[in-house]
Design a protein around this motif. Structure first.
Motif, PDB file in Angstrom:
ATOM      1  N   GLU A 100       0.809  -1.206   0.000  1.00  0.00           N
ATOM      2  CA  GLU A 100       0.000   0.000   0.000  1.00  0.00           C
ATOM      3  C   GLU A 100       0.851   1.268   0.000  1.00  0.00           C
ATOM      4  O   GLU A 100       0.378   2.339  -0.367  1.00  0.00           O
ATOM      5  N   ALA A 129       1.200  -6.749  -4.909  1.00  0.00           N
ATOM      6  CA  ALA A 129      -0.099  -7.122  -4.321  1.00  0.00           C
ATOM      7  C   ALA A 129      -1.033  -7.686  -5.378  1.00  0.00           C
ATOM      8  O   ALA A 129      -2.171  -7.231  -5.524  1.00  0.00           O
ATOM      9  N   SER A 132      -4.488  -8.643  -4.213  1.00  0.00           N
ATOM     10  CA  SER A 132      -5.264  -7.637  -3.494  1.00  0.00           C
ATOM     11  C   SER A 132      -6.650  -7.475  -4.112  1.00  0.00           C
ATOM     12  O   SER A 132      -6.815  -7.533  -5.332  1.00  0.00           O
ATOM     13  N   SER A 133      -7.627  -7.235  -3.260  1.00  0.00           N
ATOM     14  CA  SER A 133      -8.987  -7.009  -3.768  1.00  0.00           C
ATOM     15  C   SER A 133      -9.071  -5.725  -4.588  1.00  0.00           C
ATOM     16  O   SER A 133      -9.978  -5.568  -5.404  1.00  0.00           O
TER      17      SER A 133
END
Length: 160
Positions: A100, A129, A132-133
């Motif tokens: 992030e 990521a 990652s959603s």
């Protein structure tokens, strides 16, 4: 106990448990990190800044604390400070453990109009990521930025 209370969405009880843990052992980093995270997700940035400042006095190499500060600064429109703290988080993290950070740096650069630099950070986020959603949404944004940069004649950005 604070983590259990946080998972149960008992914010006040979780905060109290983290504060008690800090009071019992002021040098133990985990309750600071958990308290700061709780404050960050609650948008309580003034308290989060106090918590992270105390913890960073004990250990300035805590990537999550720098990341939390970066989020707070970004959300309060302090882009220079957000970038500085995100870069410190990146410097102190191990093996992209906080993808992030790349997303946040992309947001900072894009807010400044530095789309090529933002694109490079978003790509790093996607590399770190993949599961990652938010990856599909970020990938779509990357594609849109690439098209925009191609139309404007700006070369595609490489890695930062």
């Amino acid at each position: 106990m604070g983590i259990i209370q946080r998972r149960l969405a008992h914010r006040a009880q979780a905060e109290e448990m983290f504060r008690k843990a800090i009071e019992i052992d002021p040098k133990w980093m985990e309750p600071y990190v958990n308290l700061a995270q709780l404050q960050m997700v609650s948008d309580d940035f003034p308290e989060m800044f106090k918590t992270t400042a105390k913890a960073l006095e004990l250990d300035a190499n805590q990537p999550f604390l720098h990341f939390f500060q970066a989020v707070g600064f970004f959300n309060t429109q302090q882009l220079d400070a957000a970038e500085k703290e995100a870069l410190l988080a990146e410097q102190n993290e191990k093996h992209g453990s906080i993808p992030e950070v790349q997303m946040l740096l992309g947001n900072v650069y894009e807010a400044r109009g530095k789309k090529a630099e933002a694109l490079a950070r978003y790509r790093l986020f996607l590399n770190q990521a993949q599961q990652s959603s938010s990856a599909p949404k970020v990938a779509a944004h990357v594609a849109a930025l690439e098209r925009e940069l191609e139309r404007s004649g700006t070369a595609k950005a490489g890695n930062p």
